[in-house]
Scaffold this active site. Structure first.
Site, PDB file in Angstrom:
ATOM      1  N   GLN A 148       0.705  -1.290  -0.005  1.00 29.10           N
ATOM      2  CA  GLN A 148      -0.233   0.089  -0.041  1.00 29.10           C
ATOM      3  C   GLN A 148       0.842   1.363   0.037  1.00 29.10           C
ATOM      4  O   GLN A 148       1.892   1.448   0.929  1.00 29.10           O
ATOM      5  CB  GLN A 148      -0.900   0.056   1.216  1.00 29.10           C
ATOM      6  CG  GLN A 148      -1.738   1.253   1.341  1.00 29.10           C
ATOM      7  CD  GLN A 148      -2.455   1.307   2.790  1.00 29.10           C
ATOM      8  OE1 GLN A 148      -1.589   1.127   3.640  1.00 29.10           O
ATOM      9  NE2 GLN A 148      -3.817   1.416   2.887  1.00 29.10           N
TER      10      GLN A 148
ATOM     11  N   SER B 218       1.071   6.659   2.375  1.00 27.73           N
ATOM     12  CA  SER B 218       1.609   7.890   3.116  1.00 27.73           C
ATOM     13  C   SER B 218       2.766   8.511   2.280  1.00 27.73           C
ATOM     14  O   SER B 218       3.220   7.788   1.435  1.00 27.73           O
ATOM     15  CB  SER B 218       2.089   7.111   4.287  1.00 27.73           C
ATOM     16  OG  SER B 218       1.414   6.770   5.264  1.00 27.73           O
TER      17      SER B 218
ATOM     18  N   SER C 175       4.455  -0.709   3.691  1.00 26.31           N
ATOM     19  CA  SER C 175       4.844  -2.152   4.291  1.00 26.31           C
ATOM     20  C   SER C 175       4.911  -3.149   3.209  1.00 26.31           C
ATOM     21  O   SER C 175       4.338  -3.022   2.198  1.00 26.31           O
ATOM     22  CB  SER C 175       3.852  -2.865   5.082  1.00 26.31           C
ATOM     23  OG  SER C 175       3.519  -1.866   6.260  1.00 26.31           O
TER      24      SER C 175
ATOM     25  N   GLU D 129      -9.110  -1.614   7.043  1.00 26.66           N
ATOM     26  CA  GLU D 129      -7.795  -1.558   7.592  1.00 26.66           C
ATOM     27  C   GLU D 129      -8.050  -1.298   9.198  1.00 26.66           C
ATOM     28  O   GLU D 129      -7.265  -1.988  10.122  1.00 26.66           O
ATOM     29  CB  GLU D 129      -6.780  -0.500   7.268  1.00 26.66           C
ATOM     30  CG  GLU D 129      -5.425  -0.602   7.831  1.00 26.66           C
ATOM     31  CD  GLU D 129      -4.566   0.256   6.899  1.00 26.66           C
ATOM     32  OE1 GLU D 129      -4.809   1.237   6.312  1.00 26.66           O
ATOM     33  OE2 GLU D 129      -3.329  -0.127   7.281  1.00 26.66           O
TER      34      GLU D 129
ATOM     35  N   ASN E 112      -3.719   6.687  16.765  1.00 25.47           N
ATOM     36  CA  ASN E 112      -4.913   6.608  17.862  1.00 25.47           C
ATOM     37  C   ASN E 112      -5.639   7.922  18.046  1.00 25.47           C
ATOM     38  O   ASN E 112      -6.617   8.170  18.358  1.00 25.47           O
ATOM     39  CB  ASN E 112      -4.590   5.707  18.926  1.00 25.47           C
ATOM     40  CG  ASN E 112      -4.537   4.329  18.524  1.00 25.47           C
ATOM     41  OD1 ASN E 112      -4.706   3.842  17.485  1.00 25.47           O
ATOM     42  ND2 ASN E 112      -4.402   3.449  19.842  1.00 25.47           N
TER      43      ASN E 112
END
Ligand SMILES: Cc1cc2nc3c(=O)[nH]c(=O)nc-3n(C[C@H](O)[C@H](O)[C@H](O)COP(=O)(O)OP(=O)(O)OC[C@H]3O[C@@H](n4cnc5c(N)ncnc54)[C@H](O)[C@@H]3O)c2cc1C
Lengths: 298, 381
Positions: free
Chosen positions: B125, B128, B160, B243, B361
């Site tokens: 993916q 970012s 990743s 995700e 978070n």
């Protein structure tokens, strides 16, 4: 597999919530705390008419949890856990649907308005007499010491304890939900520095944590209702107590000083929440019971 | 309200359990972020695929079993309980495939899905960028329309598996004049295409778990655009929930770790370590159990035609913090031995990234507060 309330159960949840929303439960709670039982007893009989006193024997633990979540949400007064969750299982064959009863655990809550009072002594159920009253942290749960009398025939006291602890967990869940809802409403309307305080991230994140904690307490409570075991009940009580406590602490903080007053309604839930954390098995008790159960199963 | 499985679901569970018991490698595979480990994990994917366990919820024509969501969760529980390897193909299977099913052309489905199911093609993916992390919509890598396709330029990062993967998927700005959420286009591209440079970046554990990608006039044909040009944000957001929420973070993973934590607790003889961690052991188990039951609620909702929506953010905060708690507790139980590298230390280092990836978070709490509690939006520049 359908892990959500059935239409019938959702309907029951709505009707009990409607009834309590229309009644002024906070006024009944305050009156009860001041020794005037009139409004609280009226509320009791209306809930009894809806069937709340017969749920433990005639419905399932899911319905018991639905009712107790609503009782918690509205801070309804009275020895509900004792009379409608514990004693119906502790005294099978005794019809308690038309009366109020209480049991010392270790204090007999609201013994002054109970038709019958019981105590557990060395694992046996005894009839009992209320003696001294002690002020409680939640004045709407009036605490009485008892002196035990004759032994009475009883049913499975462990099962009764588990249903009572589960009902307590459900009541804590309802109290937490109420405090969160009221806090969200408050922070949208209270402004400081020219903005609603609910737009500040320091406030938002605390309330988000409460939402998350309650969202994960709910499945443990209803999961335990589907399969009532010492393990599932202790898990439910632990997480519900934790989530409700977080809701109470954050709720108080975001209200500021007004939240610290007796006159603000928030006080009803802050005090109830703290009282129920210690009732029907403390956090330490349930944690130890759960760990022992998990290790025994390895 | 019930948590009972149908006979068919129970039969499915038994079949999965039996196959896993017979096939899960006895020794853990080497890290998928090493050259050897990557290949070993691809071979494991192949073995899963040959027995049609790699993509159980996909339609049969693409190598799946057309399994319901309930069966998928059952499979995941069995998978992790059996101690089976992490999925090297997870970005493709869980993040990209749902988009290809929903927005891809028939041609794209046929070109990309079968080799994804067998693990032959591993996807990374590429969302970012160095300047666009939490504020993803501020991304700057560009796509310029040319005859028959597009030219990609710019830089992506923290991708990743990209160090060894074959294909990438990500968003590029195709219309610089449009408002920032518009004018983005979703592309798929080979990581060995002309003009792509992959620079692996070592993570805390020293292995190149992610990579940065440089794009220098990389040509991508129109046929490899997913969804409509300019519609990339909407397309991408339809997987962001995957995700964070259910499909990538099945509770099986955490429940299995919680069980291993209890085993560890039972085996530790040092009274100090036991007493000082008892509370956290119980609480970690409890939170994994809450997550398991919560998931059945989510499954019920989805099966009834509902949408997880912002509840994926509730989920994300919970599983990521739970994972850290499980591993921190295990290391504390291990006492002085915790310093020695083990599957617990590996798991611990990986758990530390949970509160960062898939949207930090802090961002998830903003979403819970604004979209679930209805609090006012943050003041933004
Ligand atoms: C192990 C790992 C794997 C990853 N894999 C991938 C991948 O495969 N593909 C991919 O595209 N990306 C991947 N990422 C990147 C990940 O999505 C980003 O790291 C993440 O979105 C955060 O962006 P950032 O690192 O730039 O942090 P920043 O956005 O710079 O944030 C730094 C800190 O500021 C806080 N912050 C930022 N904005 C706000 C705000 N509005 N309010 C409050 N706090 C704020 C953040 O919460 C964080 O604590 C991966 C990351 C990790 C750690």
């Amino acid at each position: 597999m359908k892990f959500t309330l059935t239409d019938e159960q959702a309907g029951f949840a709505r009707s009990i919530d409607d009834l309590l929303s229309r009644a002024d439960t906070v006024a009944a709670n305050r009156a009860w705390a001041a020794g005037d039982h009139e409004p609280g007893l009226k509320l009791w009989s209306r809930l009894a008419d809806l069937g709340v006193t017969s749920l433990a024997t005639e419905a399932s633990p899911v319905e018991v949890c639905i009712a107790f979540e609503a009782i918690g949400r509205h801070a309804a007064p009275g020895p509900w856990i004792e009379s409608a969750a514990y004693l119906p299982l502790a005294l099978p064959g005794v019809d308690l649907t038309e009366s109020r009863a209480t049991v010392a655990m270790p204090y007999a809550v609201d013994a002054d308005i109970a038709d019958s009072v019981y105590a557990v002594v060395d694992g046996q159920l005894h009839s009992a007499q209320a003696t001294d009253s002690s002020p409680g942290i939640d004045p709407s749960r009036r605490l009485f010491a008892v002196s035990a009398g004759d032994r009475v025939d009883h049913g499975d006291l462990d099962a009764a304890f588990d249903l009572a602890a589960l009902a307590t967990a459900a009541e804590l869940l309802g109290a937490g939900e109420r405090v969160l809802a009221d806090s969200v409403a408050y922070v949208k309307q209270r402004t400081q520095f020219g903005r609603a305080i609910g737009s500040y991230q320091a406030i938002k994140h605390q309330l988000a944590n409460v939402r998350i904690a309650l969202d994960f307490a709910r499945p443990l409570v209803f999961g335990a209702a589907l399969e009532v075991t010492p393990r599932s009940v202790s898990a439910a009580k632990l997480q519900a107590a934790d989530a409700a406590n977080l809701a109470a602490r954050v709720g108080l903080q975001v209200h500021g000083a007004i939240g610290y007053t007796e006159e603000h309604d928030l006080s009803r839930w802050l005090l109830r929440t703290r009282a129920l954390q210690s009732a029907w098995g403390t956090t330490a008790y349930h944690r130890e019971r759960l760990l022992a159960d998990l290790l025994a199963a390895r | 309200m019930n948590l009972d499985f149908s006979p068919d679901e129970l039969a499915f569970r038994d079949e999965a359990r039996a196959w896993l018991a017979a096939n899960v490698p006895a020794e853990p595979l080497p890290s998928m972020d090493t050259a050897d480990g990557f290949v070993a994990h691809q071979q494991w994917e192949r073995r899963l695929a040959d027995a049609r366990w790699s993509v159980v919820s996909w339609p049969e024509e693409f190598g799946g079993r057309g399994a319901s969501l309930v069966k998928w969760v059952i499979f995941e529980e069995e998978y992790y309980r059996a101690g089976a390897p992490g999925r090297v193909s997870q970005n493709g299977i869980f993040l990209l495939a749902p988009i290809i099913f929903d927005h891809g052309t028939t041609d794209q489905q046929q070109r990309w899905l079968p080799s994804m199911a067998t693990g032959e093609t591993i996807w990374a993916q590429a969302w970012s960028e160095p300047e666009a992390g939490s504020d993803l919509a501020s991304l700057r890598s560009t796509a310029t329309a040319v005859k028959g396709g597009w030219l990609l330029n710019g830089q992506k990062t923290w991708s990743s598996r990209a160090a060894y993967a074959h294909q990438g998927f990500g968003l590029f700005r195709s219309d610089p004049s449009a408002e920032r959420h518009r004018g983005l286009t979703y592309f798929c591209f080979p990581l060995d295409a002309d003009g792509v440079t992959v620079r692996p970046i070592a993570q805390l554990d020293g292995e190149a778990g992610f990579a940065e990608l440089f794009f220098d006039d990389v040509f991508v044909p129109d046929a490899d655009v997913l969804g409509e040009p300019g519609d990339g944000w909407r397309v991408a957001m339809s997987t962001a929930g995957n995700e964070r929420g259910l499909s990538l973070r099945s509770p099986g993973r955490f429940c299995a770790t919680a069980d291993r934590l209890l085993d560890l607790y039972a085996s530790v003889l040092e009274p100090v370590e036991r007493t000082s961690t008892a509370t956290r052991v119980v609480d970690a188990w409890l939170r994994a159990e809450a997550y398991r039951l919560y998931t059945w609620g989510t499954v019920t909702q989805l099966a009834g035609g509902g949408d997880i929506g912002a509840a994926g953010s509730v989920n994300k905060v919970w599983w990521s913090e739970l994972d850290v708690a499980l591993h921190e507790t295990a290391l504390d139980l291990l006492g002085a031995e915790a310093e020695v590298a083990s599957t617990w230390t590996d798991g611990y280092l990986f758990s530390l990234s949970g509160p960062i990836y898939a949207g930090t978070n802090e961002i998830q709490r903003n979403i819970v507060a604004e979209r679930i509690l209805g609090l006012p939006r943050e003041v933004r520049a």
